[in-house]
Scaffold this motif. Structure first.
Motif, mmCIF file in Angstrom:
data_model
loop_
_atom_site.group_PDB
_atom_site.id
_atom_site.type_symbol
_atom_site.label_atom_id
_atom_site.label_comp_id
_atom_site.label_asym_id
_atom_site.label_seq_id
_atom_site.Cartn_x
_atom_site.Cartn_y
_atom_site.Cartn_z
ATOM 1 N N PHE A 26 -6.927 1.595 -4.117
ATOM 2 C CA PHE A 26 -6.625 0.224 -4.155
ATOM 3 C C PHE A 26 -5.575 0.274 -2.707
ATOM 4 O O PHE A 26 -5.415 -0.962 -2.290
ATOM 5 C CB PHE A 26 -5.851 -0.035 -5.158
ATOM 6 C CG PHE A 26 -6.736 -0.441 -6.328
ATOM 7 C CD1 PHE A 26 -7.393 -1.533 -6.166
ATOM 8 C CD2 PHE A 26 -6.865 0.254 -7.539
ATOM 9 C CE1 PHE A 26 -8.200 -2.137 -7.211
ATOM 10 C CE2 PHE A 26 -7.738 -0.296 -8.487
ATOM 11 C CZ PHE A 26 -8.409 -1.382 -8.438
ATOM 12 N N LYS A 27 -5.091 1.189 -2.213
ATOM 13 C CA LYS A 27 -4.318 1.293 -1.060
ATOM 14 C C LYS A 27 -5.138 0.477 0.286
ATOM 15 O O LYS A 27 -4.603 -0.411 0.967
ATOM 16 C CB LYS A 27 -3.966 2.670 -0.596
ATOM 17 C CG LYS A 27 -3.442 2.790 0.813
ATOM 18 C CD LYS A 27 -3.053 4.019 1.193
ATOM 19 C CE LYS A 27 -2.634 4.217 2.650
ATOM 20 N NZ LYS A 27 -2.207 5.596 2.947
ATOM 21 N N TRP A 28 -6.129 0.647 0.174
ATOM 22 C CA TRP A 28 -7.141 -0.055 1.097
ATOM 23 C C TRP A 28 -7.490 -1.696 0.913
ATOM 24 O O TRP A 28 -7.556 -2.485 1.666
ATOM 25 C CB TRP A 28 -8.421 0.558 1.314
ATOM 26 C CG TRP A 28 -8.099 2.112 2.195
ATOM 27 C CD1 TRP A 28 -8.247 2.178 3.511
ATOM 28 C CD2 TRP A 28 -7.914 3.264 1.799
ATOM 29 N NE1 TRP A 28 -7.961 3.349 3.906
ATOM 30 C CE2 TRP A 28 -7.907 4.025 2.756
ATOM 31 C CE3 TRP A 28 -8.014 3.781 0.505
ATOM 32 C CZ2 TRP A 28 -7.296 5.447 2.333
ATOM 33 C CZ3 TRP A 28 -7.694 5.023 0.231
ATOM 34 C CH2 TRP A 28 -7.352 6.128 1.189
ATOM 35 N N TYR A 35 0.825 -1.195 -0.098
ATOM 36 C CA TYR A 35 0.100 0.167 -0.070
ATOM 37 C C TYR A 35 0.800 1.378 0.051
ATOM 38 O O TYR A 35 0.416 2.295 -0.332
ATOM 39 C CB TYR A 35 -0.883 -0.062 1.336
ATOM 40 C CG TYR A 35 -0.350 0.608 2.655
ATOM 41 C CD1 TYR A 35 -0.057 1.592 2.957
ATOM 42 C CD2 TYR A 35 -0.070 -0.509 3.364
ATOM 43 C CE1 TYR A 35 0.331 2.088 4.027
ATOM 44 C CE2 TYR A 35 0.687 -0.378 4.611
ATOM 45 C CZ TYR A 35 0.839 0.830 4.907
ATOM 46 O OH TYR A 35 1.469 1.175 6.181
ATOM 47 N N LYS A 36 2.063 1.199 0.359
ATOM 48 C CA LYS A 36 2.937 2.530 0.520
ATOM 49 C C LYS A 36 3.341 2.734 -0.777
ATOM 50 O O LYS A 36 3.525 4.116 -1.081
ATOM 51 C CB LYS A 36 4.305 2.166 1.405
ATOM 52 C CG LYS A 36 3.994 1.953 2.803
ATOM 53 C CD LYS A 36 5.314 1.823 3.563
ATOM 54 C CE LYS A 36 4.894 1.972 5.032
ATOM 55 N NZ LYS A 36 6.039 1.985 5.999
ATOM 56 N N ILE A 57 -15.729 1.286 -0.636
ATOM 57 C CA ILE A 57 -14.665 1.690 -1.701
ATOM 58 C C ILE A 57 -15.003 1.824 -3.097
ATOM 59 O O ILE A 57 -14.833 2.560 -3.959
ATOM 60 C CB ILE A 57 -13.250 0.802 -1.581
ATOM 61 C CG1 ILE A 57 -12.755 0.990 0.259
ATOM 62 C CG2 ILE A 57 -12.239 1.068 -2.470
ATOM 63 C CD1 ILE A 57 -11.777 -0.067 0.321
ATOM 64 N N LEU A 58 -16.042 0.669 -3.392
ATOM 65 C CA LEU A 58 -16.429 0.599 -4.678
ATOM 66 C C LEU A 58 -17.419 2.064 -5.173
ATOM 67 O O LEU A 58 -17.392 2.588 -6.012
ATOM 68 C CB LEU A 58 -17.369 -0.718 -5.004
ATOM 69 C CG LEU A 58 -17.921 -0.631 -6.228
ATOM 70 C CD1 LEU A 58 -17.003 -0.795 -7.356
ATOM 71 C CD2 LEU A 58 -18.971 -2.094 -6.420
ATOM 72 N N ALA A 92 -6.537 9.609 -7.832
ATOM 73 C CA ALA A 92 -7.386 9.482 -6.790
ATOM 74 C C ALA A 92 -7.916 8.123 -7.119
ATOM 75 O O ALA A 92 -8.196 7.468 -6.018
ATOM 76 C CB ALA A 92 -8.408 10.486 -6.543
ATOM 77 N N TRP A 93 -8.439 7.609 -8.231
ATOM 78 C CA TRP A 93 -8.965 6.325 -8.380
ATOM 79 C C TRP A 93 -8.025 5.174 -7.992
ATOM 80 O O TRP A 93 -8.618 4.453 -7.345
ATOM 81 C CB TRP A 93 -9.509 6.382 -9.979
ATOM 82 C CG TRP A 93 -10.525 4.950 -10.242
ATOM 83 C CD1 TRP A 93 -11.931 5.142 -9.818
ATOM 84 C CD2 TRP A 93 -9.979 3.858 -10.438
ATOM 85 N NE1 TRP A 93 -12.096 3.715 -10.079
ATOM 86 C CE2 TRP A 93 -11.327 3.074 -10.670
ATOM 87 C CE3 TRP A 93 -8.937 3.151 -10.759
ATOM 88 C CZ2 TRP A 93 -11.175 1.667 -10.736
ATOM 89 C CZ3 TRP A 93 -8.587 1.662 -11.091
ATOM 90 C CH2 TRP A 93 -9.937 0.969 -11.224
#
Length: 238
Positions: free
Chosen positions: A205-207, A10-11, A153-154, A200-201
């Motif tokens: 995916f980080k989460w 995620y980083k 998130i979706l 931003a989109w």
């Protein structure tokens, strides 16, 4: 078997967002202070003059590489949750987008305009197609494989995708001289908005990948879970 080291995936999205926003603003501030651009300008105007051109090219090469590179962990995650061949198609479009971003920085509009325009189409068009495929897959995903935060998130992704497509349409109308919005300054505003929506989109995916790690392992053995190697309870992308 032992894990020598592991790195949270995620980083990469934090670095991706930082370079895509702060790095671009650094180029803009330099160009604006030297009188190379007006208050409202195209993003590609920052790859025309020195010294901001150097920073822009390095920055976009890194952003594009991260955009293409993160397609691999996203692909692994999507295959573990939805399966099938469509995740591979979405990842392909994401890689095309990343290559387009790199090429936008490598070839400015004052060098070979046709190549620069093709690169811009690859960058924005590839991401538009990737977003549609990813959103479809996540919308039709079996609820039993979804994390608790998947629904929220979706919803955020769909809102960003709608804004992304709206900006793309408005940018096209501005450049074509259609409608009440003129290219000065609206075309520039919609182009920058398109870019920030793209960043931003993917950042969402980080989460999805917060529990995913890239790691190195010593020895043999271990099992698999959801298509990922597992060692000591840590999901690894190897």
């Amino acid at each position: 078997m032992s894990i020598l080291n592991s790195y949270p995936v995620y980083k990469l999205f934090d670095v991706f967002m930082l370079l895509g926003t702060f790095g671009l603003f650094v180029c803009y501030i330099i160009a604006r202070s030297l009188g190379h651009v007006s208050t409202f300008c195209d993003i590609s105007s920052l790859v025309v003059s020195l010294p901001e051109r150097i920073i822009f090219r390095v920055n976009f090469s890194l952003v594009g590489s991260l955009l293409a590179g993160t397609s691999l962990p996203i692909l692994n995650m999507m295959r573990s949750r939805v399966g099938g061949k469509l995740p591979g198609l979405a990842a392909f479009f994401q890689i095309v987008s990343g290559l387009g971003v790199i090429l936008v920085g490598a070839c400015g509009p004052g060098e070979i305009l046709s190549v620069h325009l093709a690169a811009a189409v690859m960058g924005f068009g590839g991401s538009a197609l990737a977003q549609m495929v990813y959103n479809y897959l996540l919308f039709t995903e079996d609820k039993s494989t979804q994390p608790e935060s998947a629904g929220n998130i979706l919803a955020v992704r769909c809102v960003i995708s709608a804004a992304f497509l709206a900006c793309a349409v408005m940018l096209g109308l501005c450049e074509g001289g259609v409608g009440p919005f003129q290219e000065e300054p609206w075309g520039h505003i919609f182009e920058w908005s398109l870019w920030f929506n793209l960043l931003a989109w993917y950042f969402t995916f980080k989460w999805d990948l917060k529990d995913f790690y890239v790691g190195s392992m010593d020895g043999e053995g271990g099992g698999e879970r959801g298509g990922l190697k597992v060692g000591m309870g840590v999901p690894l992308l190897l």
